[in-house]
Design a protein around this motif. Structure first.
Motif, short mmCIF file in Angstrom:
data_model
loop_
_atom_site.label_atom_id
_atom_site.label_comp_id
_atom_site.label_asym_id
_atom_site.label_seq_id
_atom_site.Cartn_x
_atom_site.Cartn_y
_atom_site.Cartn_z
N MET A 1 64.92 -89.20 -67.73
CA MET A 1 65.54 -88.77 -66.48
C MET A 1 66.39 -89.90 -65.90
N LYS A 2 67.65 -89.61 -65.62
CA LYS A 2 68.55 -90.62 -65.06
C LYS A 2 68.45 -90.58 -63.55
N SER A 3 67.96 -91.68 -62.96
CA SER A 3 67.80 -91.75 -61.51
C SER A 3 68.80 -92.73 -60.92
N VAL A 4 69.29 -92.40 -59.70
CA VAL A 4 70.26 -93.23 -58.99
C VAL A 4 69.73 -93.51 -57.60
N ALA A 5 69.62 -94.77 -57.25
CA ALA A 5 69.29 -95.15 -55.88
C ALA A 5 70.58 -95.16 -55.09
N ALA A 6 70.61 -94.45 -53.96
CA ALA A 6 71.86 -94.30 -53.23
C ALA A 6 71.64 -94.35 -51.73
N ASP A 7 72.75 -94.50 -51.01
CA ASP A 7 72.73 -94.38 -49.56
C ASP A 7 72.99 -92.93 -49.19
N LEU A 8 72.45 -92.51 -48.06
CA LEU A 8 72.68 -91.16 -47.57
C LEU A 8 73.87 -91.17 -46.62
N PHE A 9 74.89 -90.38 -46.95
CA PHE A 9 76.12 -90.34 -46.16
C PHE A 9 76.29 -89.00 -45.46
N TYR A 10 77.19 -89.00 -44.48
CA TYR A 10 77.56 -87.79 -43.76
C TYR A 10 78.67 -87.07 -44.52
N LEU A 11 78.39 -85.88 -45.04
CA LEU A 11 79.37 -85.12 -45.83
C LEU A 11 80.13 -86.05 -46.76
N PRO A 12 79.45 -86.57 -47.77
CA PRO A 12 79.99 -87.67 -48.58
C PRO A 12 81.35 -87.37 -49.22
N ARG A 145 62.31 -98.31 -60.24
CA ARG A 145 63.34 -98.93 -61.06
C ARG A 145 64.37 -97.89 -61.45
N PRO A 146 65.31 -97.61 -60.56
CA PRO A 146 66.33 -96.61 -60.89
C PRO A 146 67.26 -97.13 -61.99
N GLU A 147 67.80 -96.22 -62.74
CA GLU A 147 68.73 -96.61 -63.79
C GLU A 147 70.01 -97.21 -63.21
N ILE A 148 70.44 -96.67 -62.06
CA ILE A 148 71.62 -97.17 -61.38
C ILE A 148 71.28 -97.37 -59.91
N ASP A 149 71.73 -98.48 -59.34
CA ASP A 149 71.50 -98.76 -57.93
C ASP A 149 72.86 -98.86 -57.23
N LEU A 150 73.19 -97.86 -56.43
CA LEU A 150 74.47 -97.81 -55.73
C LEU A 150 74.36 -98.25 -54.27
N ARG A 151 73.19 -98.63 -53.83
CA ARG A 151 72.99 -98.96 -52.42
C ARG A 151 73.92 -100.10 -52.00
#
Length: 207
Positions: A1-12, A145-151
């Motif tokens: 499973m590919k997981s991404v750590a991300a920020d939550l945006f308003y209507l991204p 440990r997400p595969e990608i960290d976009l934070r």
């Protein structure tokens, strides 16, 4: 499973969705700290004569507040302005009547916190895009440990072209002779409807 750590945006914007398009899971943490001048409370749409930034006012300016505690200031007239702005910008778009009622219904709840509002809007946008991505809210990053960290990567202060995530793929917009890239995902949805996912796929930056 590919997981991404991300920020939550308003209507991204489209950059955000291009960054998570091929993931299975988006990890979001409501205990991360609020950052001013971020996409947490702002998005951009295309009006007849300009690109307009829609911002949600929040109560208080204290530093180091967890995102989940940021309260929306409904004493200001932002809600009416945002709904009018969306109707003015996209009322004549081909798929406006198809998507807008569900968006409007979320606004009309007057959800107290910006986190919860953003989460509902994100969920409905993923549904509209027909993306089988699971949103997972985590209370801590410990042991994850997400595969990608976009934070912290996608920020209004840095042009999207410098990040190498998204490359504009032009689609038909309502206004202007020149294509305006990386607006809110609503611009793409209202204008292109079921073609939105395919356009996002073509917008992923190629190495």
């Amino acid at each position: 499973m590919k997981s991404v750590a991300a920020d939550l945006f308003y209507l991204p914007n489209l950059e955000f969705f291009a960054s998570v398009l091929d993931s299975d899971q988006i990890l979001l943490n409501p205990n991360d700290y609020y950052q001013r001048k971020s996409f947490f409370n702002r998005t951009q749409i295309l009006l007849s004569n300009k690109v307009e930034t829609l911002s949600i006012p929040v109560i208080g300016r204290r530093p180091r507040i967890p995102l989940r505690k940021i309260q929306i200031d409904y004493k200001q007239k932002w809600l009416q302005n945002h709904l009018r702005g969306l109707q003015s910008a996209y009322g004549k778009a081909p798929f406006f009547e198809y998507f807008f009622p569900e968006i409007e219904a979320i606004y009309e709840k007057e959800i107290p916190t910006l986190w919860d509002l953003n989460l509902e809007l994100m969920t409905i946008c993923l549904k509209f895009l027909q993306l089988p991505v699971k949103l997972e809210v985590v209370e801590s990053w410990d042991g994850i440990r997400p595969e990608i960290d976009l934070r912290g990567m996608i920020s209004p202060s840095i042009p999207f072209a410098e990040r190498g995530i998204y490359t504009p793929f032009a689609y038909t917009q309502l206004f202007g002779l020149d294509f305006e890239p990386n607006l809110s995902v609503l611009d793409l949805l209202f204008c292109e409807g079921p073609s939105a996912k395919n356009i996002l796929t073509k917008s992923i930056k190629k190495d």
